[in-house]
Design a protein around this motif. Structure first.
Motif, mmCIF file in Angstrom:
data_model
loop_
_atom_site.group_PDB
_atom_site.id
_atom_site.type_symbol
_atom_site.label_atom_id
_atom_site.label_comp_id
_atom_site.label_asym_id
_atom_site.label_seq_id
_atom_site.Cartn_x
_atom_site.Cartn_y
_atom_site.Cartn_z
ATOM 1 N N GLY A 31 -1.499 -0.705 -5.563
ATOM 2 C CA GLY A 31 -1.212 -0.635 -6.999
ATOM 3 C C GLY A 31 0.241 -0.736 -7.405
ATOM 4 N N TYR A 51 0.938 2.386 -2.855
ATOM 5 C CA TYR A 51 1.865 1.348 -3.306
ATOM 6 C C TYR A 51 1.338 -0.041 -2.972
ATOM 7 C CZ TYR A 51 6.155 -1.297 -4.035
ATOM 8 O OH TYR A 51 7.067 -2.216 -4.473
ATOM 9 N N LYS A 83 -0.234 9.111 -15.311
ATOM 10 C CA LYS A 83 0.990 9.827 -15.693
ATOM 11 C C LYS A 83 0.909 10.424 -17.095
ATOM 12 C CE LYS A 83 3.560 5.710 -17.279
ATOM 13 N NZ LYS A 83 2.502 4.735 -16.980
ATOM 14 N N TRP A 84 0.255 9.718 -18.043
ATOM 15 C CA TRP A 84 0.233 10.233 -19.413
ATOM 16 C C TRP A 84 -0.614 11.486 -19.555
ATOM 17 C CZ3 TRP A 84 4.377 8.976 -21.384
ATOM 18 C CH2 TRP A 84 4.898 7.686 -21.305
ATOM 19 N N TYR A 100 2.060 5.877 -10.342
ATOM 20 C CA TYR A 100 2.139 6.617 -11.598
ATOM 21 C C TYR A 100 0.836 6.561 -12.385
ATOM 22 C CZ TYR A 100 7.009 7.935 -11.334
ATOM 23 O OH TYR A 100 8.185 8.530 -10.958
ATOM 24 N N GLN A 101 -0.261 6.213 -11.712
ATOM 25 C CA GLN A 101 -1.563 6.201 -12.379
ATOM 26 C C GLN A 101 -1.913 7.613 -12.847
ATOM 27 O OE1 GLN A 101 -4.688 3.964 -10.351
ATOM 28 N NE2 GLN A 101 -6.181 5.522 -10.896
ATOM 29 N N ILE A 125 4.135 0.294 -8.175
ATOM 30 C CA ILE A 125 4.699 1.453 -8.868
ATOM 31 C C ILE A 125 3.699 2.026 -9.873
ATOM 32 C CG2 ILE A 125 6.493 2.247 -10.462
ATOM 33 C CD1 ILE A 125 7.513 1.794 -7.668
ATOM 34 N N SER A 126 2.969 1.142 -10.560
ATOM 35 C CA SER A 126 1.990 1.612 -11.542
ATOM 36 C C SER A 126 0.874 2.404 -10.870
ATOM 37 C CB SER A 126 1.409 0.432 -12.331
ATOM 38 O OG SER A 126 0.739 -0.467 -11.459
#
Length: 298
Positions: free
Chosen positions: A154, A151, A163-164, A160-161, A156-157
């Motif tokens: 980076g 955190y 995530k896709w 969630y690195q 929150i992003s």
């Protein structure tokens, strides 16, 4: 909504994860090597599942094969609980309304939805696990410390690195594996006349594993490589996304690089699915006994 499917699904998933974890570490080490984006990972150090396990044990100690196991257990306690709970609750709802286990499109759609929801919620835990497994660790970080470090660099992003590709992989895995087990088991017991016993469950689980790996491995490689990158570093080429990672990997390593770690993935996924479904079938019987009913809820 009865919670049996969620509770027993999560318990079986955690059990399976602990049994197969060293193979998961081997798979991730094989997946991250050979990348042109990071000089530290460009070389090919590991040459197969057993070689990876031996080398990691020799250079870093046997316990290094279990780096990140606490993240893996936490992930399955949440991700496994969510995806299996949603799937088997939905399947029960479908069966109560006259739906058949032979309706593969419905089961695949249900598995896909369950995977998408579960993976999105648990992506931060998955990234912590991948970072712990991908390289040698000099410190034994707690879950809270690892969360804070990611955190800090980076936000929150950063959590969630990846995530896709993670969501895409989960959609494919759960859209294939869970329905495949239900479909194959139903085919073996009703069409082929095999008894509903441990051997039938094992055969169904192994077929399920092979189908899942064949379909999902490129997404798994993408997820691992993107999650493993520390985007705050200025000395590496950071992937711009799923398509960029696939394009660069194919151009520099060939298309079969997308199936890197497929064999250790099956070594891991085979025992994982066998353990999971044997545990789940045992929990089904326990559920019937505790609730004094002829058929389990899930």
């Amino acid at each position: 909504m009865p919670i049996e499917a969620f509770v027993y699904g999560g318990m079986a998933a955690v059990t399976a994860e602990l049994v197969s974890f060293p193979f998961d570490t081997s798979k991730i080490r094989l997946q991250v090597q050979g990348q042109v984006t990071d000089e530290a990972l460009t070389g090919i150090k590991y040459r197969g599942t057993l070689h990876t396990i031996r080398l990691v044990s020799f250079e870093e100690g046997f316990s290094s094969l279990f780096n990140g196991v606490k993240f893996a257990a936490l992930r399955q306690a949440t991700y496994g609980t969510i995806r299996f709970g949603i799937f088997f609750s939905g399947k029960n709802w479908w069966n109560e309304r006259g739906g058949s286990d032979k309706n593969l499109p419905f089961l695949m759609a249900l598995g896909t939805v369950a995977g998408i929801i579960g993976s999105y919620i648990t992506t931060p835990i998955d990234r912590m696990k991948v970072l712990s497994q991908s390289t040698a660790q000099t410190k034994n970080r707690t879950i809270c410390n690892t969360f804070r470090k990611i955190y800090f660099h980076g936000g929150i992003s950063g959590l969630y690195q990846g995530k896709w590709p993670n969501i895409k992989r989960a959609a494919v895995v759960n859209g294939v594996e869970i329905p495949c087990y239900v479909f194959v088991k139903d085919f073996l017991t009703t069409t082929r006349g095999m008894p509903d016993t441990t051997s039938t469950h094992v055969i169904s689980a192994l077929i399920t594993s092979a189908a899942g790996i064949a379909c999902s491995q490129p997404f798994d490689v993408a997820k691992t490589r993107i999650m493993q990158q520390k985007t705050y570093r200025t000395d590496i080429r950071v992937y711009e996304g799923f398509v960029d990672m696939m394009r660069l990997t194919i151009r520099s390593e060939g298309v079969f690089a997308l199936w890197k770690g497929a064999l250790p993935a099956w070594y891991r996924n085979g025992p994982w699915n066998v353990t999971f479904y044997l545990a789940l079938e045992s929990f089904r019987k326990l559920d019937q006994y505790l609730n004094n009913r002829d058929q389990s809820y899930f």
